[in-house]
Scaffold this active site. Structure first.
Site, short mmCIF file in Angstrom:
data_model
loop_
_atom_site.label_atom_id
_atom_site.label_comp_id
_atom_site.label_asym_id
_atom_site.label_seq_id
_atom_site.Cartn_x
_atom_site.Cartn_y
_atom_site.Cartn_z
N LYS A 173 0.86 -1.17 0.00
CA LYS A 173 0.00 0.00 0.00
C LYS A 173 0.91 1.24 0.00
O LYS A 173 0.76 2.17 0.80
CB LYS A 173 -0.88 -0.08 1.27
CG LYS A 173 -2.05 0.82 1.30
CD LYS A 173 -3.15 0.44 0.35
CE LYS A 173 -4.17 1.57 0.33
NZ LYS A 173 -4.92 1.69 -0.89
N ASP A 195 -5.23 -2.94 -2.26
CA ASP A 195 -6.68 -2.94 -2.46
C ASP A 195 -7.05 -3.45 -3.85
O ASP A 195 -8.00 -4.20 -4.02
CB ASP A 195 -7.31 -1.56 -2.19
CG ASP A 195 -6.53 -0.41 -2.77
OD1 ASP A 195 -5.35 -0.60 -3.08
OD2 ASP A 195 -7.08 0.69 -2.91
#
Ligand code: NAP
Length: 425
Positions: free
Chosen positions: A216, A292
């Site tokens: 991330k 994600d």
């Protein structure tokens, strides 16, 4: 005569008659351990006709250890695992107020088992929530010792939390709300590189096509973003002859004269599917993806993923999400591995309400044993168990958890499930 597994000159040496310590586990542990052992032993006996054998050595942790010696985790347990290099365990109850965060976490920390390895692929016949569960065949390498899981955190209102908030405010000029709890997210070069090294080494040894660094880094630049940078660095520095980065491959595709941009896009799509139209020269493609988007990609384009390496929190979520996609945790194996020492384990808990009922699915532990046999290089036995398990599920001889998802199927007991697998060997 049985011998210990040893490490010599940086290599694990496996005697034909190997001693392997096991922890039976709490709750459903005894049921799934005896069923799995029946399958492992029968398979090794059948495949190697007495030439190879596992000599089991019971060691203690959890409730059984507490009853025997008054400690949930006797000192000699991790010592014996280290001494024997490879071990396997059932699930353990986390003692409340026993001074442990969790016995599993303690074992991982004491033995520095820094990689949590979770292979996820579909067993034919298992009910799954997606139309094509067979398209997902990944191995998740989750970093096990760092990240927000390092256990460095302070409660809201504590003196320590207040101190840190004040320090960050006055010394570093960053404002944190005074009523915050504080957790620290360390991600190091050391922790990242040893994990990514293990993932790439696995990909090379097992003919895998790609290694994806899942992070991330767009938000957490100096932890997750650094994981990505250090991961690529390690790949190129240590495995130059074996890997090509996605960016390098893309450059090759773009530089290829006479290819129109549209076909270049097509070539790149192929590459993403693991069959590079650009010349990877048979090398493993190392790429990275934001966490994600990886969650939606494993669902929408599962075939484009293979070995996945990531920090702790991403790995915790993604390994269970992937397992769910192929039918759930009941058949999800796992292992925690250090430089050499490996502890294989069921990924589910002790399911105490089913204790001693000979009812639950031994598949997770059974397949962890299959991973163990692969780690030992006893591949024929590993393949035979997987094939027999699949045959048994296709015959609809399954435990309650799978039976309740199949129409008109009556469940079999844990022990009978194991017997059916052995009959199908
Ligand atoms: P759990 O033991 O995994 O059980 C949750 C539910 O999952 C069970 O009620 C059952 O679902 C299903 N399940 C688990 N194992 C199964 C199997 N082998 N076959 C079929 N179904 C299975 O989770 P928990 O109740 O949260 O945790 C209980 C204890 O286990 C806690 O003390 C926890 O700390 C410990 N734990 C240990 C480990 C480990 O040792 N690695 C991991 C997780 C938790 P249904 O009710 O729908 O039948």
């Amino acid at each position: 005569m049985a011998d210990k597994i040893t490490v010599k000159d940086g290599k694990i040496e496996i005697p034909d008659n190997s001693i392997i310590p096991f922890i039976e586990g709490d709750g459903i542990g005894p049921d799934i351990m005896s069923a799995s052992m029946h399958v492992w032993d029968s398979t090794v006996e059948k495949i190697y006709a007495g030439k190879r054998k596992i000599e089991w050595k019971e060691i203690y942790a959890g409730e059984k250890a507490n009853e025997k010696v008054g400690s949930f985790l006797p000192e000699e347990t991790p010592e014996t695992i280290e001494e024997h290099v490879i071990a396997i365990k059932g699930p353990l109850t986390t003692p409340v107020g026993g001074g442990f965060r969790s016995l599993n976490v303690s074992l991982r920390q004491i033995l520095d088992l820094y990689a949590c390895v979770r292979p996820v692929s579909w067993v034919k016949g298992v009910p799954a929530p997606v139309r094509h569960p067979e398209k997902l065949d990944v191995v998740v390498f989750r970093e096990n010792t760092e990240d927000v899981y390092a256990g460095i955190e302070w409660e809201q209102g504590s003196t320590e939390a207040k101190k840190i908030i004040d320090f960050i405010g006055t010394e570093l000029g960053k404002k944190i709300r005074p009523d915050s709890g504080i957790g620290i997210k360390p991600i190091s070069v050391t922790g990242t590189k040893r994990l990514v090294r293990k993932a790439i080494r696995y990909a090379i040894d097992n003919n895998r096509r790609t290694v994806t660094l899942v992070h991330k880094g767009n938000i957490m630049k100096f932890t997750e973003g650094a994981f990505k940078i250090w991961g690529y660095e390690l790949a190129v520095d240590e495995f130059r002859d074996f890997v090509i980065t996605e960016a390098e491959l893309w450059d090759q595709v773009m530089a290829d004269d006479g290819v129109t941009p549209t076909t270049k896009e097509g070539a790149f799509a192929d590459l993403r599917g693991g069959k590079p139209a650009g010349d990877s020269g048979g090398r493993i493609v190392v790429k990275d993806r934001i966490a994600d988007q990886t969650f939606q990609q494993v669902l929408l384009r599962p075939a484009e993923y293979d070995v996945l390496a990531m920090p702790n929190l991403n790995g915790d979520y993604l390994s269970d999400a992937c397992a769910a996609q192929v039918g759930g945790l009941g058949l999800a194996p796992g292992a925690n591995i250090g430089d050499f020492v490996a502890l294989f384990e069921a990924t589910h808990g002790t399911a105490p309400k089913y204790r001693g009922m000979d009812k639950v699915n031994p598949g997770s532990l059974l397949l962890s044993g299959v991973m163990m046999l692969e780690y030992m290089g006893w591949k024929e036995a590993a393949d035979a168990i997987r094939a027999a398990l699949e045959k048994t599920v296709l015959e609809k001889k399954v435990t309650y958890d799978l039976a309740r998802q199949m129409e008109g199927v009556s469940p079999v007991k844990t022990s009978n499930f194991a017997k059916a697998i052995v009959a199908n060997l």
